[in-house]
Design a protein around this motif. Structure first.
Motif, PDB file in Angstrom:
ATOM      1  N   THR A 295       0.850  -1.183   0.000  1.00 11.94           N
ATOM      2  CA  THR A 295       0.000   0.000   0.000  1.00 11.94           C
ATOM      3  C   THR A 295       0.889   1.238   0.000  1.00 11.94           C
ATOM      4  OG1 THR A 295      -1.642  -1.213   1.298  1.00 11.94           O
ATOM      5  CG2 THR A 295      -1.901   1.180   1.143  1.00 11.94           C
TER       6      THR A 295
ATOM      7  N   HIS B 260       1.633   5.403  -0.142  1.00 11.63           N
ATOM      8  CA  HIS B 260       1.161   6.751   0.217  1.00 11.63           C
ATOM      9  C   HIS B 260       2.115   7.771  -0.399  1.00 11.63           C
ATOM     10  CE1 HIS B 260      -0.962   4.276   3.094  1.00 11.63           C
ATOM     11  NE2 HIS B 260       0.191   3.906   3.635  1.00 11.63           N
TER      12      HIS B 260
ATOM     13  N   TYR C  45       3.450  11.973  -0.420  1.00 15.10           N
ATOM     14  CA  TYR C  45       3.538  13.229   0.329  1.00 15.10           C
ATOM     15  C   TYR C  45       4.131  14.316  -0.553  1.00 15.10           C
ATOM     16  CZ  TYR C  45       3.017   9.884   4.092  1.00 15.10           C
ATOM     17  OH  TYR C  45       2.561   8.863   4.888  1.00 15.10           O
TER      18      TYR C  45
ATOM     19  N   PRO D  52       6.179  17.751   5.386  1.00 11.91           N
ATOM     20  CA  PRO D  52       5.431  17.010   4.358  1.00 11.91           C
ATOM     21  C   PRO D  52       3.936  16.996   4.659  1.00 11.91           C
ATOM     22  CG  PRO D  52       7.358  15.776   5.089  1.00 11.91           C
ATOM     23  CD  PRO D  52       7.174  16.920   6.053  1.00 11.91           C
TER      24      PRO D  52
ATOM     25  N   VAL E  67       0.394  14.744   3.319  1.00  9.86           N
ATOM     26  CA  VAL E  67      -0.074  13.613   2.515  1.00  9.86           C
ATOM     27  C   VAL E  67      -0.987  14.122   1.408  1.00  9.86           C
ATOM     28  CG1 VAL E  67      -2.009  13.122   4.104  1.00  9.86           C
ATOM     29  CG2 VAL E  67      -1.109  11.317   2.595  1.00  9.86           C
TER      30      VAL E  67
ATOM     31  N   TYR F 108      -3.295   8.640  -0.098  1.00 13.06           N
ATOM     32  CA  TYR F 108      -3.072   7.546   0.840  1.00 13.06           C
ATOM     33  C   TYR F 108      -3.780   6.295   0.318  1.00 13.06           C
ATOM     34  CZ  TYR F 108      -7.760   8.652   2.637  1.00 13.06           C
ATOM     35  OH  TYR F 108      -9.107   8.886   2.761  1.00 13.06           O
ATOM     36  N   ASN F 109      -3.316   5.158   0.796  1.00 11.51           N
ATOM     37  CA  ASN F 109      -3.902   3.868   0.390  1.00 11.51           C
ATOM     38  C   ASN F 109      -3.976   3.728  -1.132  1.00 11.51           C
ATOM     39  OD1 ASN F 109      -4.128   3.214   3.048  1.00 11.51           O
ATOM     40  ND2 ASN F 109      -6.344   3.464   3.171  1.00 11.51           N
TER      41      ASN F 109
ATOM     42  N   TYR G 226       7.281  12.484  -2.250  1.00 15.52           N
ATOM     43  CA  TYR G 226       7.840  11.246  -1.717  1.00 15.52           C
ATOM     44  C   TYR G 226       6.780  10.153  -1.688  1.00 15.52           C
ATOM     45  CZ  TYR G 226      11.636  14.169   0.090  1.00 15.52           C
ATOM     46  OH  TYR G 226      12.698  15.040   0.214  1.00 15.52           O
TER      47      TYR G 226
ATOM     48  N   HIS H 269       5.819   6.282  -0.034  1.00 21.86           N
ATOM     49  CA  HIS H 269       6.024   5.669   1.284  1.00 21.86           C
ATOM     50  C   HIS H 269       5.265   4.359   1.346  1.00 21.86           C
ATOM     51  CE1 HIS H 269       3.911   5.658   5.449  1.00 21.86           C
ATOM     52  NE2 HIS H 269       4.968   4.878   5.528  1.00 21.86           N
TER      53      HIS H 269
ATOM     54  N   TRP I 167       5.008   0.523   3.947  1.00 20.20           N
ATOM     55  CA  TRP I 167       5.416  -0.264   5.114  1.00 20.20           C
ATOM     56  C   TRP I 167       6.015  -1.566   4.593  1.00 20.20           C
ATOM     57  CZ3 TRP I 167       6.585  -0.495  10.048  1.00 20.20           C
ATOM     58  CH2 TRP I 167       6.592  -1.742  10.701  1.00 20.20           C
TER      59      TRP I 167
ATOM     60  N   ASN J 173       9.933  -4.680   9.156  1.00 16.35           N
ATOM     61  CA  ASN J 173       9.193  -3.844  10.124  1.00 16.35           C
ATOM     62  C   ASN J 173       9.679  -2.401  10.086  1.00 16.35           C
ATOM     63  OD1 ASN J 173       7.456  -5.854  11.081  1.00 16.35           O
ATOM     64  ND2 ASN J 173       8.967  -6.575  12.556  1.00 16.35           N
ATOM     65  N   HIS J 174       9.869  -1.905   8.896  1.00 12.76           N
ATOM     66  CA  HIS J 174      10.324  -0.535   8.688  1.00 12.76           C
ATOM     67  C   HIS J 174       9.333   0.225   7.816  1.00 12.76           C
ATOM     68  CE1 HIS J 174      13.932  -1.682  10.557  1.00 12.76           C
ATOM     69  NE2 HIS J 174      14.833  -1.135   9.771  1.00 12.76           N
ATOM     70  N   GLN J 175       9.152   1.497   8.130  1.00  9.97           N
ATOM     71  CA  GLN J 175       8.525   2.402   7.181  1.00  9.97           C
ATOM     72  C   GLN J 175       9.614   2.775   6.163  1.00  9.97           C
ATOM     73  OE1 GLN J 175       5.350   2.994   7.414  1.00  9.97           O
ATOM     74  NE2 GLN J 175       4.768   2.903   9.580  1.00  9.97           N
TER      75      GLN J 175
ATOM     76  N   PHE K 188      10.663   5.260   2.765  1.00 10.84           N
ATOM     77  CA  PHE K 188      10.370   6.372   1.870  1.00 10.84           C
ATOM     78  C   PHE K 188      11.213   6.251   0.602  1.00 10.84           C
ATOM     79  CE2 PHE K 188       7.697   9.116   4.345  1.00 10.84           C
ATOM     80  CZ  PHE K 188       8.036   8.886   5.660  1.00 10.84           C
TER      81      PHE K 188
END
Lengths: 108, 124
Positions: free
Chosen positions: A31, A33, A35, A43, A45, A48-49, A86, A88, A90, A95-97, A99
């Protein structure tokens, strides 16, 4: 770790359409997103999604996500759209966000 | 909609420690996961750490793991970042950002809003 690749810059004339890409391995299964960051500002948004727009973001902003590329599209570009954009996601493996490196949109 | 206000930025010597805070207002702080995101001068965004609404789940970016500690005080609507063993490459504007949900660790969870950021400079 997961990597998102964006072109450093995109230039378009006012009134034209800007496409900003974000590449990643099987990004279509994630998914995404998007910015917008104007100079000296935090930043915000804009998508999203994968394709939803927050209230206050004009419908000139749209996005898609499939395969190995997600794309932010800005139609009827205005001088005020000039900013860094940017992507983005997950990454559940680390287990990191994550960019993307950002794309500078220049309105000629 | 909510507002976030970071504080605590400044000049720190390499190897030193520093603490950042982020005050939240205009929303129910305890209902949302939170994160720190940084931006080195002239560079892109880099996620630093995230914490679930209860504080029970925490994640860190690899370069800060073991040096930075994220925490929150839901009674004071405050998010914190304790930074130890600071390095010159930690120099950045640090943003506090709210996630759209109370958990972290899934994709349909974006950052909104963001604070205005606070600059941390690590230099001798």
């Amino acid at each position: 770790s997961y990597v998102l690749t964006q072109s450093p810059s995109v230039s378009v004339a006012p009134g034209q359409t800007a496409e900003i890409s974000c590449g990643g391995d099987k990004i279509g299964t994630k998914t995404v997103h998007w910015y917008r960051q104007k100079p000296g500002q935090a930043p915000v948004v804009v998508i999203y999604n994968d394709h939803d727009r927050p209230s206050g973001i004009p419908d000139r902003f749209s996005a898609s996500n499939s395969g190995t590329t997600a794309t932010l599209t800005i139609t009827r570009v205005e001088p005020g759209d000039e900013a860094d954009y940017y992507c983005h996601v997950w990454d559940s493996d680390s287990n990191h966000q994550v960019f993307g490196g950002g794309t500078k949109l220049t309105v000629l | 909609e909510g507002q976030l206000l970071e504080s605590g930025g400044g000049l720190v010597r390499p190897g030193g420690s520093h603490r950042l805070s982020c005050g939240a207002s205009g929303f129910s702080f305890s209902n949302y996961a939170m994160s720190w995101v940084r931006q080195a001068p002239g560079k892109g965004l880099e996620w630093v750490s995230g914490i679930s609404r209860s504080g029970s789940v925490i994640y860190y970016e690899d370069s800060v793991k073991g040096r930075f500690t994220i925490s929150r005080d839901n009674s004071k609507n405050t998010l914190s970042l304790q930074m130890d063993s600071l390095r010159p490459e930690d120099t950045a504007v640090y943003y506090c950002a709210r996630l759209s949900d109370f958990v972290i660790g899934y994709g349909a969870n974006w950052f909104d809003p963001w604070g205005q950021g606070t600059l941390v400079s690590v230099s001798s």
